[in-house]
Motif scaffolding. Structure first.
Motif, PDB file in Angstrom:
ATOM      1  N   ARG A 204       0.834  -1.206   0.000  1.00  0.00           N
ATOM      2  CA  ARG A 204       0.000   0.000   0.000  1.00  0.00           C
ATOM      3  C   ARG A 204       0.867   1.253   0.000  1.00  0.00           C
ATOM      4  O   ARG A 204       0.563   2.235  -0.696  1.00  0.00           O
ATOM      5  CB  ARG A 204      -0.917  -0.016   1.223  1.00  0.00           C
ATOM      6  CG  ARG A 204      -2.048   0.992   1.178  1.00  0.00           C
ATOM      7  CD  ARG A 204      -2.977   0.784   2.351  1.00  0.00           C
ATOM      8  NE  ARG A 204      -3.552  -0.551   2.344  1.00  0.00           N
ATOM      9  CZ  ARG A 204      -4.207  -1.083   3.361  1.00  0.00           C
ATOM     10  NH1 ARG A 204      -4.371  -0.390   4.475  1.00  0.00           N
ATOM     11  NH2 ARG A 204      -4.714  -2.293   3.260  1.00  0.00           N
ATOM     12  N   ALA A 205       1.945   1.218   0.773  1.00  0.00           N
ATOM     13  CA  ALA A 205       2.851   2.379   0.801  1.00  0.00           C
ATOM     14  C   ALA A 205       3.533   2.577  -0.548  1.00  0.00           C
ATOM     15  O   ALA A 205       3.665   3.709  -1.027  1.00  0.00           O
ATOM     16  CB  ALA A 205       3.888   2.190   1.904  1.00  0.00           C
ATOM     17  N   PHE A 206       3.976   1.484  -1.180  1.00  0.00           N
ATOM     18  CA  PHE A 206       4.580   1.586  -2.509  1.00  0.00           C
ATOM     19  C   PHE A 206       3.569   2.157  -3.509  1.00  0.00           C
ATOM     20  O   PHE A 206       3.900   3.019  -4.326  1.00  0.00           O
ATOM     21  CB  PHE A 206       5.054   0.210  -2.980  1.00  0.00           C
ATOM     22  CG  PHE A 206       6.435  -0.146  -2.499  1.00  0.00           C
ATOM     23  CD1 PHE A 206       7.559   0.297  -3.176  1.00  0.00           C
ATOM     24  CD2 PHE A 206       6.619  -0.934  -1.364  1.00  0.00           C
ATOM     25  CE1 PHE A 206       8.828  -0.031  -2.732  1.00  0.00           C
ATOM     26  CE2 PHE A 206       7.881  -1.260  -0.916  1.00  0.00           C
ATOM     27  CZ  PHE A 206       8.991  -0.805  -1.597  1.00  0.00           C
ATOM     28  N   ALA A 207       2.339   1.677  -3.438  1.00  0.00           N
ATOM     29  CA  ALA A 207       1.316   2.146  -4.375  1.00  0.00           C
ATOM     30  C   ALA A 207       1.032   3.628  -4.198  1.00  0.00           C
ATOM     31  O   ALA A 207       0.839   4.360  -5.174  1.00  0.00           O
ATOM     32  CB  ALA A 207       0.039   1.329  -4.193  1.00  0.00           C
ATOM     33  N   ARG A 208       1.025   4.105  -2.957  1.00  0.00           N
ATOM     34  CA  ARG A 208       0.777   5.529  -2.726  1.00  0.00           C
ATOM     35  C   ARG A 208       1.898   6.385  -3.291  1.00  0.00           C
ATOM     36  O   ARG A 208       1.646   7.461  -3.843  1.00  0.00           O
ATOM     37  CB  ARG A 208       0.603   5.782  -1.230  1.00  0.00           C
ATOM     38  CG  ARG A 208      -0.736   5.286  -0.692  1.00  0.00           C
ATOM     39  CD  ARG A 208      -0.826   5.427   0.810  1.00  0.00           C
ATOM     40  NE  ARG A 208      -2.117   4.954   1.302  1.00  0.00           N
ATOM     41  CZ  ARG A 208      -2.389   4.767   2.577  1.00  0.00           C
ATOM     42  NH1 ARG A 208      -1.462   5.007   3.503  1.00  0.00           N
ATOM     43  NH2 ARG A 208      -3.594   4.353   2.946  1.00  0.00           N
ATOM     44  N   GLN A 209       3.123   5.926  -3.149  1.00  0.00           N
ATOM     45  CA  GLN A 209       4.237   6.682  -3.715  1.00  0.00           C
ATOM     46  C   GLN A 209       4.148   6.737  -5.236  1.00  0.00           C
ATOM     47  O   GLN A 209       4.327   7.796  -5.851  1.00  0.00           O
ATOM     48  CB  GLN A 209       5.565   6.043  -3.283  1.00  0.00           C
ATOM     49  CG  GLN A 209       5.851   6.134  -1.784  1.00  0.00           C
ATOM     50  CD  GLN A 209       6.000   7.573  -1.315  1.00  0.00           C
ATOM     51  OE1 GLN A 209       6.557   8.401  -2.018  1.00  0.00           O
ATOM     52  NE2 GLN A 209       5.505   7.857  -0.124  1.00  0.00           N
ATOM     53  N   LEU A 210       3.858   5.611  -5.843  1.00  0.00           N
ATOM     54  CA  LEU A 210       3.742   5.583  -7.307  1.00  0.00           C
ATOM     55  C   LEU A 210       2.548   6.405  -7.777  1.00  0.00           C
ATOM     56  O   LEU A 210       2.606   7.063  -8.826  1.00  0.00           O
ATOM     57  CB  LEU A 210       3.608   4.139  -7.792  1.00  0.00           C
ATOM     58  CG  LEU A 210       4.840   3.247  -7.597  1.00  0.00           C
ATOM     59  CD1 LEU A 210       4.516   1.813  -8.005  1.00  0.00           C
ATOM     60  CD2 LEU A 210       6.012   3.764  -8.408  1.00  0.00           C
ATOM     61  N   LEU A 211       1.466   6.374  -6.994  1.00  0.00           N
ATOM     62  CA  LEU A 211       0.289   7.151  -7.366  1.00  0.00           C
ATOM     63  C   LEU A 211       0.582   8.643  -7.310  1.00  0.00           C
ATOM     64  O   LEU A 211       0.116   9.415  -8.162  1.00  0.00           O
ATOM     65  CB  LEU A 211      -0.872   6.798  -6.434  1.00  0.00           C
ATOM     66  CG  LEU A 211      -2.268   7.260  -6.856  1.00  0.00           C
ATOM     67  CD1 LEU A 211      -2.650   6.662  -8.198  1.00  0.00           C
ATOM     68  CD2 LEU A 211      -3.292   6.883  -5.790  1.00  0.00           C
ATOM     69  N   ASP A 212       1.352   9.071  -6.335  1.00  0.00           N
ATOM     70  CA  ASP A 212       1.734  10.478  -6.256  1.00  0.00           C
ATOM     71  C   ASP A 212       2.573  10.893  -7.465  1.00  0.00           C
ATOM     72  O   ASP A 212       2.464  12.027  -7.956  1.00  0.00           O
ATOM     73  CB  ASP A 212       2.515  10.745  -4.970  1.00  0.00           C
ATOM     74  CG  ASP A 212       1.623  10.673  -3.731  1.00  0.00           C
ATOM     75  OD1 ASP A 212       0.392  10.807  -3.892  1.00  0.00           O
ATOM     76  OD2 ASP A 212       2.147  10.458  -2.626  1.00  0.00           O
ATOM     77  N   LEU A 213       3.418   9.979  -7.952  1.00  0.00           N
ATOM     78  CA  LEU A 213       4.263  10.297  -9.105  1.00  0.00           C
ATOM     79  C   LEU A 213       3.456  10.405 -10.393  1.00  0.00           C
ATOM     80  O   LEU A 213       3.789  11.202 -11.275  1.00  0.00           O
ATOM     81  CB  LEU A 213       5.348   9.223  -9.263  1.00  0.00           C
ATOM     82  CG  LEU A 213       6.430   9.174  -8.186  1.00  0.00           C
ATOM     83  CD1 LEU A 213       7.350   7.986  -8.409  1.00  0.00           C
ATOM     84  CD2 LEU A 213       7.247  10.468  -8.178  1.00  0.00           C
ATOM     85  N   THR A 214       2.410   9.614 -10.505  1.00  0.00           N
ATOM     86  CA  THR A 214       1.648   9.571 -11.763  1.00  0.00           C
ATOM     87  C   THR A 214       0.387  10.422 -11.747  1.00  0.00           C
ATOM     88  O   THR A 214      -0.232  10.613 -12.791  1.00  0.00           O
ATOM     89  CB  THR A 214       1.239   8.124 -12.075  1.00  0.00           C
ATOM     90  OG1 THR A 214       0.446   7.613 -10.984  1.00  0.00           O
ATOM     91  CG2 THR A 214       2.458   7.241 -12.251  1.00  0.00           C
TER      92      THR A 214
END
Length: 496
Positions: A204-214
């Motif tokens: 979930r933490a990885f997904a949030r970081q990637l979501l912020d980038l995209t």
């Protein structure tokens, strides 16, 4: 560069970010595994480093598996097959031909005041399938031409949706969003074991970081697509689009009132109205008349409603009504109730339960049970605020309000709420009126439960009770009760 080309460029930027994230994860995992292999035989420090490297590799693999396996569920909607609505599908196909875009692969109806396009999440490979989701209140309230004009910009979006780059970018963003915010959807994910909660936080933490980038690129892509679709549909059914947008605002207001005043009480009693869309039409007709819009909208009501394009509107209405209870309430099993039975099976039980709560509160404040009659309650109210019982309604009959304060705690147990008191006295008075047989429970499509006489005329009980509770003047209420044959000293039948 056109809007469609800009959208494709933004989609490719999102895909490049996806590729970069995948390559970084693979590179990090490879370096960690190589480091673990080199340090594994180097004594205790080497073993510790190797174990740490393997643990980090496992976390990366776990996050990757989370992204690979997660699927955002499709919007809760009723599938409208071509056999269910041949005329409606023909209208959509004609609209797509006029716009010069592919027709949607599937059409669904949802209990929302909105319409949109989405990709079928069940399709894992091949050409992306686009699904047109139409709000049921629009389908029942708008005329055929109005709905066609309203859906034109939405259907125009099928062309960019079919683009492989745009489809892949949207699927990636939806996957990230589903993993980063699993509880954002109305339909909650399945329960899992509590001990896996720390492990679920990693992907979930990885997904949030990637979501912020995209997020920035994805939002710009969607804005470009919306602008392109709106421009494409600008000349299709343009005269009716302004009227359709006016009706959308009216539909939203009527739909919201119907849900809060009539549907929610039934849901809380373990029932659901089986014809919400028919209620929407009645509520919106009443709303337009109350707002003195009947002359303006009267001509359009003579035109064919869009729901006539369905083969069996009543069946679709029942399916959407059942789905609305699942979406806006919960998945508890409920029994259907028709509008004809609604007063007896929903309104009257709630009134009698609320009256029972009021009498119980009065008994608790007196220290001894007393008769459940209107006169006893009015006498206590007239004594003054200090002598009034504190009414604390209980589930499932306390609906339509928030009983929690801003700090998250419940309200003060000793606090007196005049509004609550008024609601329960209205229920008590209504029960007394029902017992006479001269008054009946009725449905007001905008205001909810009402007390009506034998001719169907509503009684303004709320004003009389409000005057008694707020101003300590119960003479008008007593006079009205005497006029309909209510003996204030006679016990009434309670419930709950």
């Amino acid at each position: 560069m056109t809007g469609a080309a800009e959208a494709r460029a933004r989609a490719r930027s999102v895909l490049r970010l996806r590729t970069g994230a995948i390559l970084c994860a693979l590179g990090a995992a490879a370096l960690l595994l190589a480091g673990a292999y080199r340090t594994a035989g180097g004594g205790l420090p080497g073993t510790v480093l190797a174990v740490a490297a393997l643990a980090l590799t496992a976390l990366i693999v776990w996050a990757a598996l989370g992204l690979a396996l997660v699927r955002r569920p499709a919007s809760a909607a009723v599938t409208l097959r071509p056999d269910d609505a041949p005329e409606f599908h023909a209208m959509i196909a004609s609209l797509a031909a006029d716009l010069g875009v592919p027709a949607p692969d599937e059409v669904r109806v949802c209990p929302e005041c909105d319409s949109w396009l989405e990709q079928d999440p069940a399709r894992f490979w091949g050409r992306p399938r686009t699904v047109l989701v139409v709000g049921a209140p629009f389908l029942w309230w708008l005329r055929v031409g109005e709905l066609r004009a309203l859906l034109a910009p939405v259907v125009a979006g099928t062309e960019p949706a079919a683009d492989p780059a745009v489809a892949a970018a949207r699927a990636w963003v939806r996957r990230l969003d589903a993993l980063a915010h699993p509880y954002a959807a109305r339909i909650r994910p399945a329960r899992v074991s509590p001990w896996t909660a720390p492990l679920r936080k990693v992907p979930r933490a990885f997904a949030r970081q990637l979501l912020d980038l995209t997020r920035s690129q994805a939002e710009t892509m969607e804005r470009d697509i919306a602008a392109w679709a709106s421009s494409r549909a600008q000349d299709v059914d343009a005269p009716l689009r302004a009227t359709a947008h006016e009706q959308v605002g009216l539909a939203y207001a009527g739909w919201d009132r119907l849900l809060t005043r009539l549907a929610a009480p039934a849901w809380n009693l373990g029932r659901y109205p089986d014809a919400l869309m028919a209620g929407v039409v009645a509520a919106l007709t009443e709303l337009s008349q109350r707002d003195r819009l009947a002359d303006v909208f009267g001509a359009r009501l003579a035109e064919r409603p869009a729901c006539d394009l369905l083969a069996a509107p009543e069946r679709v209405d029942a399916q959407v009504s059942r789905l609305a209870a699942v979406i806006f309430a919960d998945r508890s099993p409920r029994q259907s109730v028709g509008w004809g039975d609604y007063p007896a099976k929903v309104i009257e039980p709630i009134w009698r339960a609320k009256a029972g709560v009021l009498v119980e509160a009065l008994d608790a404040s007196d220290g001894q049970p007393g008769p459940a009659c209107v006169g006893r309650v009015l006498d206590r109210i007239r004594e003054g605020a200090a002598a009034r019982p504190t009414v604390r309604p209980g589930d499932p009959y306390d609906f339509g309000s928030d009983q929690r304060t801003t700090d998250g705690r419940g309200p003060d147990a000793g606090a007196f709420d005049p509004e609550r008191m008024t609601e329960h006295v209205i229920a008590l008075v209504s029960c007394a009126a029902l017992d006479t047989g001269r008054m009946h429970a009725g449905v007001d499509w905008l205001d909810g439960a009402v007390l009506v006489d034998g001719r169907g005329r509503p009684a303004d009980v709320s004003a009389l009770v409000g005057q008694a509770v707020d101003d300590h003047d119960d003479l008008p209420l007593r006079a009205w009760l005497d006029g309909i044959g209510v003996r204030t000293a006679e016990p009434i039948r309670l419930g709950g």
